[in-house]
Each structure stands twice: as C-alpha cells, then as structure tokens.
Motif scaffolding. Structure first.
Motif, PDB file in Angstrom:
ATOM      1  N   LYS A  13       0.844  -1.187   0.000  1.00 28.61           N
ATOM      2  CA  LYS A  13       0.000   0.000   0.000  1.00 28.61           C
ATOM      3  C   LYS A  13       0.879   1.237   0.000  1.00 28.61           C
ATOM      4  CE  LYS A  13      -3.747  -2.197   2.513  1.00 28.61           C
ATOM      5  NZ  LYS A  13      -4.573  -2.149   3.721  1.00 28.61           N
ATOM      6  N   ARG A  14       0.306   2.335  -0.479  1.00 26.43           N
ATOM      7  CA  ARG A  14       1.053   3.584  -0.509  1.00 26.43           C
ATOM      8  C   ARG A  14       0.706   4.420   0.709  1.00 26.43           C
ATOM      9  NH1 ARG A  14      -0.225   5.330  -6.649  1.00 26.43           N
ATOM     10  NH2 ARG A  14       0.439   3.394  -7.584  1.00 26.43           N
ATOM     11  N   GLY A  15       1.665   4.861   1.456  1.00 29.57           N
ATOM     12  CA  GLY A  15       1.479   5.805   2.546  1.00 29.57           C
ATOM     13  C   GLY A  15       0.528   5.357   3.622  1.00 29.57           C
ATOM     14  N   GLN A  16       0.152   6.289   4.465  1.00 30.32           N
ATOM     15  CA  GLN A  16      -0.754   6.006   5.566  1.00 30.32           C
ATOM     16  C   GLN A  16      -2.190   6.150   5.091  1.00 30.32           C
ATOM     17  OE1 GLN A  16       0.347   8.813   8.559  1.00 30.32           O
ATOM     18  NE2 GLN A  16       2.195   7.704   9.130  1.00 30.32           N
ATOM     19  N   THR A  17      -3.086   5.458   5.760  1.00 27.26           N
ATOM     20  CA  THR A  17      -4.498   5.589   5.444  1.00 27.26           C
ATOM     21  C   THR A  17      -5.220   6.231   6.623  1.00 27.26           C
ATOM     22  OG1 THR A  17      -4.947   3.376   6.293  1.00 27.26           O
ATOM     23  CG2 THR A  17      -4.525   3.571   3.939  1.00 27.26           C
ATOM     24  N   LEU A  18      -6.265   6.963   6.331  1.00 27.76           N
ATOM     25  CA  LEU A  18      -7.034   7.633   7.367  1.00 27.76           C
ATOM     26  C   LEU A  18      -8.098   6.701   7.927  1.00 27.76           C
ATOM     27  CD1 LEU A  18      -7.580  11.057   5.598  1.00 27.76           C
ATOM     28  CD2 LEU A  18      -5.966  10.547   7.415  1.00 27.76           C
ATOM     29  N   THR A  19      -8.402   6.889   9.192  1.00 30.04           N
ATOM     30  CA  THR A  19      -9.484   6.115   9.802  1.00 30.04           C
ATOM     31  C   THR A  19     -10.816   6.749   9.422  1.00 30.04           C
ATOM     32  OG1 THR A  19      -9.509   7.453  11.808  1.00 30.04           O
ATOM     33  CG2 THR A  19      -8.008   5.546  11.767  1.00 30.04           C
ATOM     34  N   ASP A  20     -11.900   6.020   9.672  1.00 27.72           N
ATOM     35  CA  ASP A  20     -13.229   6.540   9.368  1.00 27.72           C
ATOM     36  C   ASP A  20     -13.521   7.809  10.161  1.00 27.72           C
ATOM     37  OD1 ASP A  20     -13.690   4.536   7.553  1.00 27.72           O
ATOM     38  OD2 ASP A  20     -14.838   3.281   8.942  1.00 27.72           O
ATOM     39  N   SER A  21     -13.106   7.848  11.418  1.00 27.42           N
ATOM     40  CA  SER A  21     -13.369   9.041  12.236  1.00 27.42           C
ATOM     41  C   SER A  21     -12.557  10.233  11.730  1.00 27.42           C
ATOM     42  CB  SER A  21     -13.070   8.778  13.710  1.00 27.42           C
ATOM     43  OG  SER A  21     -11.704   8.514  13.901  1.00 27.42           O
TER      44      SER A  21
END
Length: 128
Positions: free
Chosen positions: A31-39
C-alpha cells in the motif's frame, strides 16, 4: 511535418497500458502511505463542509458590501440559499430606512461585524 495516424496512436497507447512489466508499489504491505481512519475522514468532511458554508456566507456579505446586487440578479439566483440565510439572520437587507425599501441587497451593521470576523478567521486559516 509528419501526420500521426489516429488508429496507430490508439494501438500504441493500448500496448503501453498492457505492459508485461507493470509498476508495483514499494514496501511490504503493498500500500502507498498512511491511510485515514473513518473518524478522521468524518472529521475532515465535517470541517470541509463548515469551511464551505463560511466561505459562501463571506462571499455573499462581501458582494453586498462592495457592490450591492439586485434581488433578481443572476448572483441572487445562484446564491439564493445563502442570501436567504443572511437575510433571515439580519446580515443583509433591502431596507433603506424605516419606510423605504430598495431592490438591492445591502449589508447591515451586524453583517459588517460578521464580515470582519470571517475575514480575520479566513486570513488566519490561510496563513497556516
């Protein structure tokens, strides 16, 4: 000057996209980079919507302050929701004095105060 045949160009483009060696993401997870959480996404969406609303209100107040617009103008039709809000809250009016009305929206005293406050707030946000 050479002429490019459209069919040949499309064929070359198709061959490029079906390459035998497509690029792969680096890293163990794929995966590329960080992912954001739903919140976090919900917070960003709420902030974006709030900023959009404030900018719309500022735009109506700024327009009525700098160049009062008529009640039947294209601007009035395009921004009817925000003009209605500003008028309902007493930020703009068509009232000239106690007994006279006009066909142009003008900013009120409370609208001027809100305009200054929004201007300060938006300028602080753009400095960050």
């Amino acid at each position: 000057m050479s002429v490019i045949n459209l069919n040949e160009w499309r064929k070359k483009l198709a061959e490029r996209s079906t390459s035998k060696f497509p690029s792969k993401p680096n890293g163990k997870s794929g995966k590329r980079g960080q992912t954001l959480t739903d919140s976090q996404l919900a917070h960003i969406e709420a902030w974006t919507e709030e900023m959009s609303d404030l900018i719309s209100i500022y735009f109506v107040l700024d327009s009525s302050k700098k160049s009062p617009f008529t009640v039947k103008s294209k601007f009035a039709r395009d921004c009817a929701e925000w003009i209605g809000f500003c008028a309902s809250e007493g930020f703009i009016t068509t009232k000239v004095d106690h007994q006279a009305w006009d066909n142009k929206w003008r900013i009120t005293v409370s609208g001027n105060q809100l305009h200054r406050d929004l201007e300060d707030e938006l300028s602080q946000l753009t400095k960050q």
